[in-house]
Design an enzyme around this catalytic site. Structure first.
Site, PDB file in Angstrom:
ATOM      1  N   LYS A 182      -6.997   7.043   9.735  1.00  0.00           N
ATOM      2  CA  LYS A 182      -8.599   6.776   9.814  1.00  0.00           C
ATOM      3  C   LYS A 182      -9.095   7.085  11.079  1.00  0.00           C
ATOM      4  CE  LYS A 182     -10.503   3.551   6.378  1.00  0.00           C
ATOM      5  NZ  LYS A 182     -10.974   2.357   6.205  1.00  0.00           N
ATOM      6  N   GLY A 193       0.743  -1.417   0.023  1.00  0.00           N
ATOM      7  CA  GLY A 193       0.156   0.117   0.001  1.00  0.00           C
ATOM      8  C   GLY A 193       0.899   1.434  -0.030  1.00  0.00           C
ATOM      9  N   ASP A 204       0.683   3.292   4.122  1.00  0.00           N
ATOM     10  CA  ASP A 204      -0.387   4.136   3.327  1.00  0.00           C
ATOM     11  C   ASP A 204      -1.455   4.693   4.349  1.00  0.00           C
ATOM     12  OD1 ASP A 204      -1.547   1.475   4.046  1.00  0.00           O
ATOM     13  OD2 ASP A 204      -2.174   1.038   2.148  1.00  0.00           O
ATOM     14  N   PHE A 255     -14.104   3.404   3.346  1.00  0.00           N
ATOM     15  CA  PHE A 255     -13.153   2.627   2.641  1.00  0.00           C
ATOM     16  C   PHE A 255     -12.369   3.437   1.338  1.00  0.00           C
ATOM     17  CE2 PHE A 255     -11.207  -0.659   0.054  1.00  0.00           C
ATOM     18  CZ  PHE A 255     -10.562  -1.326   1.254  1.00  0.00           C
ATOM     19  N   VAL A 256     -11.111   3.661   1.140  1.00  0.00           N
ATOM     20  CA  VAL A 256     -10.613   4.344   0.290  1.00  0.00           C
ATOM     21  C   VAL A 256      -9.739   3.776  -0.753  1.00  0.00           C
ATOM     22  CG1 VAL A 256     -10.961   6.621   1.420  1.00  0.00           C
ATOM     23  CG2 VAL A 256      -8.970   5.505   1.972  1.00  0.00           C
ATOM     24  N   ASP A 260      -5.142   2.135  10.235  1.00  0.00           N
ATOM     25  CA  ASP A 260      -6.422   2.003  10.436  1.00  0.00           C
ATOM     26  C   ASP A 260      -6.673   1.349  11.822  1.00  0.00           C
ATOM     27  OD1 ASP A 260      -9.263   1.026  10.468  1.00  0.00           O
ATOM     28  OD2 ASP A 260      -8.969  -0.292   8.618  1.00  0.00           O
ATOM     29  N   ASP A 312      -5.557  -0.274  -2.178  1.00  0.00           N
ATOM     30  CA  ASP A 312      -6.439  -0.872  -3.001  1.00  0.00           C
ATOM     31  C   ASP A 312      -7.603  -1.649  -2.564  1.00  0.00           C
ATOM     32  OD1 ASP A 312      -5.063  -2.771  -1.155  1.00  0.00           O
ATOM     33  OD2 ASP A 312      -5.881  -4.361  -2.340  1.00  0.00           O
TER      34      ASP A 312
HETATM   35  P1  IMP Z   1      -4.127  -1.792  10.195  1.00  0.00           P
HETATM   36  O1  IMP Z   1      -3.290  -2.739  10.591  1.00  0.00           O
HETATM   37  O2  IMP Z   1      -5.683  -2.013  10.452  1.00  0.00           O
HETATM   38  O3  IMP Z   1      -4.101  -0.426  10.662  1.00  0.00           O
HETATM   39  O4  IMP Z   1      -4.251  -1.608   8.666  1.00  0.00           O
HETATM   40  C1  IMP Z   1      -3.312  -0.960   7.788  1.00  0.00           C
HETATM   41  C2  IMP Z   1      -3.461  -1.560   6.331  1.00  0.00           C
HETATM   42  O5  IMP Z   1      -4.955  -1.878   6.140  1.00  0.00           O
HETATM   43  C3  IMP Z   1      -2.985  -0.776   5.546  1.00  0.00           C
HETATM   44  O6  IMP Z   1      -1.770  -0.662   5.128  1.00  0.00           O
HETATM   45  C4  IMP Z   1      -3.981  -0.868   4.356  1.00  0.00           C
HETATM   46  O7  IMP Z   1      -3.456  -1.866   3.398  1.00  0.00           O
HETATM   47  C5  IMP Z   1      -5.357  -1.515   4.623  1.00  0.00           C
HETATM   48  N1  IMP Z   1      -6.484  -0.692   4.853  1.00  0.00           N
HETATM   49  C6  IMP Z   1      -7.025   0.000   5.849  1.00  0.00           C
HETATM   50  N2  IMP Z   1      -7.992   0.805   5.425  1.00  0.00           N
HETATM   51  C7  IMP Z   1      -7.961   0.578   4.039  1.00  0.00           C
HETATM   52  C8  IMP Z   1      -8.784   1.434   3.208  1.00  0.00           C
HETATM   53  O8  IMP Z   1      -9.686   2.464   3.328  1.00  0.00           O
HETATM   54  N3  IMP Z   1      -8.585   1.178   1.866  1.00  0.00           N
HETATM   55  C9  IMP Z   1      -7.579   0.237   1.540  1.00  0.00           C
HETATM   56  N4  IMP Z   1      -6.978  -0.320   2.476  1.00  0.00           N
HETATM   57  C10 IMP Z   1      -7.128   0.003   3.708  1.00  0.00           C
HETATM   58 MG    MG Z   2      -1.153  -2.201   3.360  1.00  0.00          MG
END
Ligand code: IMP
Ligand code: MG
Length: 180
Positions: free
Chosen positions: A124, A38, A93, A145-146, A96, A152
């Site tokens: 986010k 990402g 990227d 969701f972006v 979340d 992606d």
């Molecule tokens: P986390 O571990 O939940 O913080 O997620 C991080 C990963 O989830 C990012 O590197 C993204 O690849 C994916 N992700 C989280 N939200 C989105 C979204 O809205 N669109 C696309 N990928 C996302």
């Molecule tokens: Mg990622």
């Protein structure tokens, strides 16, 4: 698809992000690590705007198992460069749930990094499941969701030069297409 951030807005945000990182580290050498896939587009833009001497590496992490909800996190450090005794900046990227950056930060410390900080394009505003927060953030966004600029849905849309919100209907049709 609704555009959330235009190409120009993204570039201004990345420039601002680079300035903050430059101000924080000054001329100290930095090991900058991309969390793939990402951060691919952000990473290329960001490292060219940073002024300090850099060593560059990648780590593969994936948690989205073909959907829009967070799944099991897998980290592959096979391609990682040596971080022992180095100041490390992880680039992703989006923050979340926070599980990815929390886990990879821990790995860097286990591998002997002197310091670990994190930079993300997007933060986010949602329920995070870890205590850590990203150190450098270009944009705060709502819990939608972006896609685009590296992000992606089912490995599609990463090449869009802007950031867009994918509607539930578009999510459905992309899923149907990829199964066809
Ligand atoms: P986390 O571990 O939940 O913080 O997620 C991080 C990963 O989830 C990012 O590197 C993204 O690849 C994916 N992700 C989280 N939200 C989105 C979204 O809205 N669109 C696309 N990928 C996302
Ligand atoms: Mg990622």
């Amino acid at each position: 698809m609704r555009t959330l951030l235009s190409e120009a807005e993204l570039h201004a945000g990345v420039q601002q992000l680079a300035s903050e990182i430059d101000n924080h580290y000054g001329p100290r050498p930095l090991t900058v690590i991309a969390i793939m896939t990402g951060s691919l587009v952000l990473f290329a833009d960001l490292i060219r705007r940073l002024s300090m001497p850099q060593r560059v590496g990648v780590v593969q992490a994936s948690s989205y198992r073909g959907g829009t909800t967070s799944g099991q996190l897998q980290v592959d450090a096979a391609m990682m460069i040596d971080v022992k005794g180095r100041d490390v900046l992880l680039v992703d990227d989006i923050f979340d749930t926070g599980k990815t950056l929390d886990r990879v930060s821990g790995m860097m410390l286990e591998h002997g990094a002197t310091s670990v900080k994190t930079a993300v394009l997007l933060h986010k505003l949602t329920q995070h499941s870890v205590e850590m927060r990203p150190d450098f953030v270009a944009f705060e966004i709502a819990d939608e969701f972006v896609v685009g600029y590296g992000l992606d849905y089912m490995d599609m849309y990463r090449n869009l030069p802007y950031l867009a919100v994918l509607s539930p209907a578009e999510i459905e049709s992309t899923a149907a297409e990829s199964e066809a």
